[in-house]
Scaffold this active site. Structure first.
Site, mmCIF file in Angstrom:
data_model
loop_
_atom_site.group_PDB
_atom_site.id
_atom_site.type_symbol
_atom_site.label_atom_id
_atom_site.label_comp_id
_atom_site.label_asym_id
_atom_site.label_seq_id
_atom_site.Cartn_x
_atom_site.Cartn_y
_atom_site.Cartn_z
ATOM 1 N N ASP A 9 -12.957 -8.207 3.994
ATOM 2 C CA ASP A 9 -14.173 -8.170 3.170
ATOM 3 C C ASP A 9 -14.787 -9.569 3.076
ATOM 4 O OD1 ASP A 9 -13.895 -5.443 2.596
ATOM 5 O OD2 ASP A 9 -14.404 -5.709 0.483
ATOM 6 N N ASP A 20 -3.977 -17.872 0.778
ATOM 7 C CA ASP A 20 -4.978 -18.544 -0.073
ATOM 8 C C ASP A 20 -5.742 -19.597 0.727
ATOM 9 O OD1 ASP A 20 -2.547 -19.907 0.062
ATOM 10 O OD2 ASP A 20 -2.606 -20.633 -2.004
ATOM 11 N N TYR A 67 0.818 -1.215 0.000
ATOM 12 C CA TYR A 67 0.000 0.000 0.000
ATOM 13 C C TYR A 67 0.854 1.269 0.000
ATOM 14 C CZ TYR A 67 -4.801 -1.625 0.828
ATOM 15 O OH TYR A 67 -6.058 -2.157 0.697
ATOM 16 N N ASP A 108 -6.929 -6.473 4.028
ATOM 17 C CA ASP A 108 -7.986 -5.788 3.277
ATOM 18 C C ASP A 108 -8.920 -6.819 2.659
ATOM 19 O OD1 ASP A 108 -9.310 -3.606 1.938
ATOM 20 O OD2 ASP A 108 -8.266 -4.211 0.110
ATOM 21 N N LYS A 157 2.191 -15.135 2.883
ATOM 22 C CA LYS A 157 2.389 -15.884 1.639
ATOM 23 C C LYS A 157 3.877 -16.195 1.547
ATOM 24 C CE LYS A 157 0.891 -17.626 -2.281
ATOM 25 N NZ LYS A 157 0.052 -18.824 -2.339
HETATM 26 C C1 IPM Z 1 -10.589 -0.494 3.601
HETATM 27 C C2 IPM Z 1 -10.726 0.129 2.234
HETATM 28 C C3 IPM Z 1 -9.499 0.992 1.957
HETATM 29 C C4 IPM Z 1 -8.300 0.078 2.001
HETATM 30 C C5 IPM Z 1 -9.560 1.799 0.654
HETATM 31 C C6 IPM Z 1 -10.759 2.715 0.612
HETATM 32 C C7 IPM Z 1 -8.297 2.578 0.407
HETATM 33 O O1 IPM Z 1 -10.913 -0.867 1.280
HETATM 34 O O2 IPM Z 1 -10.504 0.269 4.586
HETATM 35 O O3 IPM Z 1 -10.577 -1.710 3.698
HETATM 36 O O4 IPM Z 1 -7.969 -0.563 0.999
HETATM 37 O O5 IPM Z 1 -7.679 -0.002 3.052
HETATM 38 MG MG MG Z 2 -11.148 -2.824 2.099
#
Ligand code: IPM
Ligand code: MG
Length: 352
Positions: A246, A218, A136, A242, A186
């Protein structure tokens, strides 16, 4: 107790307003809120996604409550002017290297998960994501190969101290909760991950009571949805965290339910300085329609009370109220329901 409220773009203003209403309903003495512009809206008003006044406000506060950033009309701007840069810069500037993303299926709400109910019931994990390093924040760019082809590149790296400090956060959390810890990397492919693993092994030696193992990312993705019960605390880097967070949120049932806390080392008079935000984005498709589920932001405000203000009982009140509202059927569109932001916010407040 100063809170900088940064609503941002899309549904950000709606969900933060609902969370602020919950905080106000608790009538906590000594709480002062300031509001600042961030993201696409800040770019449009001030020419920058993170104006200096907003950064200064965040620095002066004891905690930041953040909505969301992201605006499709800004997608063709130069990268440093895009809304997303605001949250990345806030994390970096404020030294918020530790991102806590708890994901759990509320009892009785297994049916909201796309997983089989018996598997969903066992999903209760804390993802500890490193937040200010990795690919990042590495160098990145474009180049042209000798053959004249355009290439994009991003450098992934971790320094030892970055891994060490986030590992301590995760091990302390695992120790306090009596949970096992899994470090996700990884290392079979990436040198960055091999260093990560070496440092985690060193840190682990300081926590003899914590059961820990390593897992490739993975495999971890697979296990999060097939055997969520095998996770307590997941310790991982910025990029993997990240993605896995999700995934975990989708397994819970909706990204609209997951809060997060981003913490650093700064202590205020009340607790640890932190930034609190839902893990979802700005959802421009439903912005301004009163449809967004504010629960993730309300739960983020609860995390703020706990970590930045030491108000554990008040945090628990909010969390129980959200669970009760969910159990009573106050579901947003993200969960297949038809309740809007205002109705959900009101339902939570009524259950405090
Ligand atoms: C999160 C989001 C951010 C990230 C984006 C908006 C830059 O996806 O907070 O998970 O990738 O960290
Ligand atoms: Mg995110």
């Amino acid at each position: 107790m100063k809170i900088a409220v940064l609503p941002g773009d899309g549904i950000g203003p709606e969900v933060t307003a609902a969370a602020v209403a919950v905080l106000n309903a608790l009538a906590l003495p000594g709480l002062t809120l300031f509001e600042g512009d961030v993201g696409g809206i800040a770019y449009k008003r001030h020419g920058h996604p993170l104006p200096p006044e907003t950064l200064a406000m965040a620095r002066e506060a004891d905690a930041v409550l953040f909505g969301a950033v992201g605006d499709p009309s800004c997608d063709s701007l130069e990268r440093h002017l895009r809304p997303e840069q605001a949250i990345l810069a806030l994390r970096k500037e404020l030294g918020l290297f530790a991102n806590l993303r708890p994901a759990r299926v509320f009892a009785g709400l297994e049916h909201l998960s796309p997983l089989r109910a018996d598997i969903a019931a066992s999903l209760d994990m804390l993802i500890v994501r490193e937040l200010t390093g990795d690919v990042y924040f590495g160098a990145k760019g474009r180049r042209v190969s000798e053959a004249g082809e355009h290439e994009g590149w991003d450098a992934m790296s971790y320094a030892e101290h970055e891994v060490r400090r986030i590992a301590h956060v995760a091990f302390r959390a695992a120790e306090a909760a009596g949970l096992p810890l899994t470090s996700v990397d990884k290392a079979n492919v990436l040198e960055t991950s091999q260093l990560w693993r070496d440092v985690v092994i060193e840190v682990a030696a300081e926590y003899p009571d914590v059961t820990f193992d390593h897992m490739y990312v993975d495999n971890a993705a697979m296990q999060v949805v097939s055997h969520p019960d095998r996770f307590g605390v997941i310790l991982t880097g910025n990029l993997f965290g990240d993605i896995l967070s999700d995934l975990a949120s989708a397994a819970v049932g909706s990204i609209g339910l997951l809060p997060s806390a981003s913490l650093g080392e700064r202590e205020t008079a009340f607790g640890t300085f932190g930034l609190y935000e839902p893990i979802h984005g700005s959802a421009p498709d439903i912005a301004g329609q009163g449809k967004a589920n504010p629960m993730a932001t309300i739960l983020s405000a609860a995390m703020m009370l706990r970590h930045s203000f030491g108000l554990d009982a008040e945090a628990a009140r909010i969390e129980s109220a959200v669970a009760a509202a969910l159990a009573d059927g106050f579901l947003g569109g993200d969960l297949g329901g038809s309740h809007g932001t205002a109705a959900i916010g009101e339902a939570v407040r009524a259950r405090l």
